[in-house]
Scaffold this motif. Structure first.
Motif, PDB file in Angstrom:
ATOM      1  N   PRO A   1       0.810  -1.231   0.000  1.00 27.76           N
ATOM      2  CA  PRO A   1       0.000   0.000   0.000  1.00 27.76           C
ATOM      3  C   PRO A   1       0.838   1.272   0.000  1.00 27.76           C
ATOM      4  O   PRO A   1       0.405   2.292  -0.531  1.00 27.76           O
ATOM      5  N   ALA A   2       2.050   1.213   0.576  1.00 27.25           N
ATOM      6  CA  ALA A   2       2.876   2.421   0.602  1.00 27.25           C
ATOM      7  C   ALA A   2       3.396   2.778  -0.781  1.00 27.25           C
ATOM      8  O   ALA A   2       3.777   3.911  -1.027  1.00 27.25           O
ATOM      9  N   SER A   3       3.437   1.821  -1.702  1.00 31.67           N
ATOM     10  CA  SER A   3       4.087   2.049  -2.989  1.00 31.67           C
ATOM     11  C   SER A   3       3.122   2.282  -4.135  1.00 31.67           C
ATOM     12  O   SER A   3       3.573   2.496  -5.252  1.00 31.67           O
ATOM     13  N   VAL A   4       1.818   2.224  -3.898  1.00 34.28           N
ATOM     14  CA  VAL A   4       0.915   2.332  -5.041  1.00 34.28           C
ATOM     15  C   VAL A   4       0.159   3.648  -5.094  1.00 34.28           C
ATOM     16  O   VAL A   4      -0.383   3.993  -6.143  1.00 34.28           O
ATOM     17  N   HIS A   5       0.106   4.414  -3.998  1.00 33.36           N
ATOM     18  CA  HIS A   5      -0.790   5.577  -4.028  1.00 33.36           C
ATOM     19  C   HIS A   5      -0.121   6.862  -4.487  1.00 33.36           C
ATOM     20  O   HIS A   5      -0.327   7.333  -5.580  1.00 33.36           O
ATOM     21  N   LEU A   6       0.742   7.430  -3.635  1.00 32.51           N
ATOM     22  CA  LEU A   6       1.249   8.775  -3.895  1.00 32.51           C
ATOM     23  C   LEU A   6       2.588   8.753  -4.613  1.00 32.51           C
ATOM     24  O   LEU A   6       2.840   9.600  -5.477  1.00 32.51           O
ATOM     25  N   SER A   7       3.431   7.769  -4.275  1.00 36.47           N
ATOM     26  CA  SER A   7       4.814   7.824  -4.770  1.00 36.47           C
ATOM     27  C   SER A   7       4.889   7.631  -6.272  1.00 36.47           C
ATOM     28  O   SER A   7       5.864   8.064  -6.894  1.00 36.47           O
ATOM     29  N   THR A   8       3.897   6.985  -6.880  1.00 37.58           N
ATOM     30  CA  THR A   8       3.947   6.790  -8.337  1.00 37.58           C
ATOM     31  C   THR A   8       3.938   8.135  -9.054  1.00 37.58           C
ATOM     32  O   THR A   8       4.622   8.305 -10.058  1.00 37.58           O
ATOM     33  N   HIS A   9       3.160   9.083  -8.530  1.00 36.46           N
ATOM     34  CA  HIS A   9       3.137  10.411  -9.158  1.00 36.46           C
ATOM     35  C   HIS A   9       4.507  11.060  -9.094  1.00 36.46           C
ATOM     36  O   HIS A   9       4.975  11.635 -10.079  1.00 36.46           O
ATOM     37  N   TYR A  10       5.172  10.961  -7.942  1.00 35.75           N
ATOM     38  CA  TYR A  10       6.490  11.574  -7.816  1.00 35.75           C
ATOM     39  C   TYR A  10       7.482  10.929  -8.769  1.00 35.75           C
ATOM     40  O   TYR A  10       8.273  11.604  -9.421  1.00 35.75           O
ATOM     41  N   ILE A  11       7.456   9.576  -8.852  1.00 35.38           N
ATOM     42  CA  ILE A  11       8.447   8.893  -9.692  1.00 35.38           C
ATOM     43  C   ILE A  11       8.234   9.252 -11.153  1.00 35.38           C
ATOM     44  O   ILE A  11       9.187   9.498 -11.898  1.00 35.38           O
ATOM     45  N   GLU A  12       6.946   9.324 -11.575  1.00 37.77           N
ATOM     46  CA  GLU A  12       6.706   9.526 -13.001  1.00 37.77           C
ATOM     47  C   GLU A  12       6.814  10.990 -13.414  1.00 37.77           C
ATOM     48  O   GLU A  12       7.186  11.293 -14.552  1.00 37.77           O
ATOM     49  N   GLU A  13       6.471  11.914 -12.521  1.00 39.90           N
ATOM     50  CA  GLU A  13       6.368  13.308 -12.930  1.00 39.90           C
ATOM     51  C   GLU A  13       7.479  14.212 -12.409  1.00 39.90           C
ATOM     52  O   GLU A  13       7.623  15.337 -12.894  1.00 39.90           O
ATOM     53  N   ALA A  14       8.242  13.759 -11.391  1.00 39.43           N
ATOM     54  CA  ALA A  14       9.167  14.691 -10.723  1.00 39.43           C
ATOM     55  C   ALA A  14      10.212  15.229 -11.691  1.00 39.43           C
ATOM     56  O   ALA A  14      10.531  16.419 -11.670  1.00 39.43           O
ATOM     57  N   VAL A  15      10.758  14.380 -12.569  1.00 41.11           N
ATOM     58  CA  VAL A  15      11.815  14.849 -13.472  1.00 41.11           C
ATOM     59  C   VAL A  15      11.254  15.850 -14.473  1.00 41.11           C
ATOM     60  O   VAL A  15      11.879  16.876 -14.758  1.00 41.11           O
ATOM     61  N   ALA A  16      10.059  15.577 -14.996  1.00 37.66           N
ATOM     62  CA  ALA A  16       9.486  16.501 -15.972  1.00 37.66           C
ATOM     63  C   ALA A  16       9.110  17.824 -15.325  1.00 37.66           C
ATOM     64  O   ALA A  16       9.177  18.875 -15.954  1.00 37.66           O
TER      65      ALA A  16
END
Lengths: 89, 129, 159
Positions: free
Chosen positions: A32-47
């Protein structure tokens, strides 16, 4: 006194171990810790910030308010130590 | 017994944190010396930090430092990278732990200067007089 | 050889020529590495907190290997206080500047109006400014903690 502390420690540890029964296994990608919020950071942070290190991007930009008060906390700690200990001759 | 061993092996990381936490907790409530209490609190914090960092692990994933041009052109899947949020939170927690240790050591030094001892019961005796 | 023997005779117990020479060679590289960790935090593990602690550790190393006076002479107490305040003020100053330029508090892309180089590049550069502030504050507080704790607050005799 020591026996009481030992018993209290054992009881606390047993309760916590009972609580970990429902926890996800080590390294589970669907935890549960890896599916909610962190996906947005991983996918969008660099852009969004052009910073390759996601930890720095989250620390300095998305959670900048948190880090600002972190700096204030360590500053206040230094201030407290100086005001408690410093003696001017 | 065999069921118990499989249970331990399946969640062995949580057992490590709980045992570390128990060591710290016992030092905090069972010891009389103030410095030993402070060391116990540091061990306790280490257990909590380890637990949070391990919550971000994904099996077979790589570190959260990406290749900028590769990501900007092709994008990235979230399952390939470990969860960076616990790392950020624990970075701030480590800083708080350093601040707490510094202030606590300063206060312990002042207590030693005033009462001449760090044992809790002797301080209580001197306070009662 | 004669000079060396004289020098060994005059040093106090615990002060060793080998340790002092090793520290004298190592300290500049430790400080350089600390600056690298702060500045290169965007592209590798690192950042303000870690680099600040490494920078502070170099001054603590001088204090441990030589004596307390040498550590104080390399970094004045007044300079240390000024650097710590400057670090904390740099962070809050950047945040308030963002608000003054018409963005939200700590929204670095608003600084684009000051020097036009693109809002996304400014978000990257704003993180860098903030990390430098954090590094200065952490270094100053680490050194000040060591000084106060090891000398009991007098700042004249220590380890």
């Amino acid at each position: 006194m020591k026996a009481l502390a030992f018993v209290a420690t054992l009881v606390t540890g047993a309760i916590l171990l009972y609580g970990t029964m429902d926890f996800p296994a080590w390294g589970d990608p669907q935890a549960p810790a890896s599916v909610h919020l962190s996906t947005h950071y991983i996918e969008e942070a660099v852009a969004e910030t052009h910073v390759p290190n996601i930890v720095t991007a989250v620390l300095g930009d998305y959670r900048g308010y948190d880090t600002m008060f972190e700096t204030i906390v360590i500053y206040c700690a230094g201030l407290a130590v100086v005001s408690v200990l410093r003696r001017s001759r | 017994m065999e069921d118990f061993i499989t249970l331990v092996i399946a969640k062995y990381n949580y057992w490590i944190y709980v045992i570390l936490m128990m060591i710290g907790f016992y030092a905090m409530i069972g010891k009389k010396n103030l410095v030993k209490k402070l060391l116990g609190m540091n061990i306790f914090q280490t257990a909590i930090i380890l637990m949070f960092v391990s919550a971000g692990v994904k099996k077979g994933a790589s570190i959260p430092i990406l290749d900028k041009h590769e990501v900007l052109t092709h994008g990235i899947e979230a399952a390939q990278i470990v969860n960076p949020l616990p790392h950020v939170l624990m970075l701030t927690a480590i800083v708080v732990s350093v601040s707490i240790t510094g202030v606590a050591l300063a206060v312990i030094l002042r207590i030693y200067r005033k009462y001449g001892t760090l044992e809790e019961d002797e301080i209580m005796e001197k306070l009662g007089q | 050889m004669k000079i060396l023997q004289e020098r060994i005779k005059h040093t106090k117990f615990g002060e060793s020529l080998i340790i002092e020479t090793a520290i004298r060679i190592m300290v500049p590289f430790i400080q350089l590495f600390g600056l690298y960790v702060i500045v290169h935090g965007h592209y590798s593990p690192g950042g303000g907190f870690q680099g600040g602690v490494i920078l502070g550790a170099s001054f603590i190393l001088i204090g441990l290997g030589y004596d307390f006076k040498t550590s104080l002479s390399r970094m004045q107490e007044k300079t240390n206080i000024i650097l710590g305040n400057l670090g904390a003020l740099l962070y809050t100053g950047v945040a308030i500047l963002c608000a003054l330029m018409g963005g939200l508090f700590l929204d670095y892309s608003a600084l684009d109006k000051l020097i036009p180089m693109g809002p996304i590049e400014w978000r990257s550069f704003g993180i860098f400014l903030v990390e430098v502030g954090v590094g200065l504050a952490v270094m100053s507080i680490m050194v000040s903690l060591f000084w106060d704790l090891c000398s009991g607050g007098d700042l004249d005799e220590g380890l």
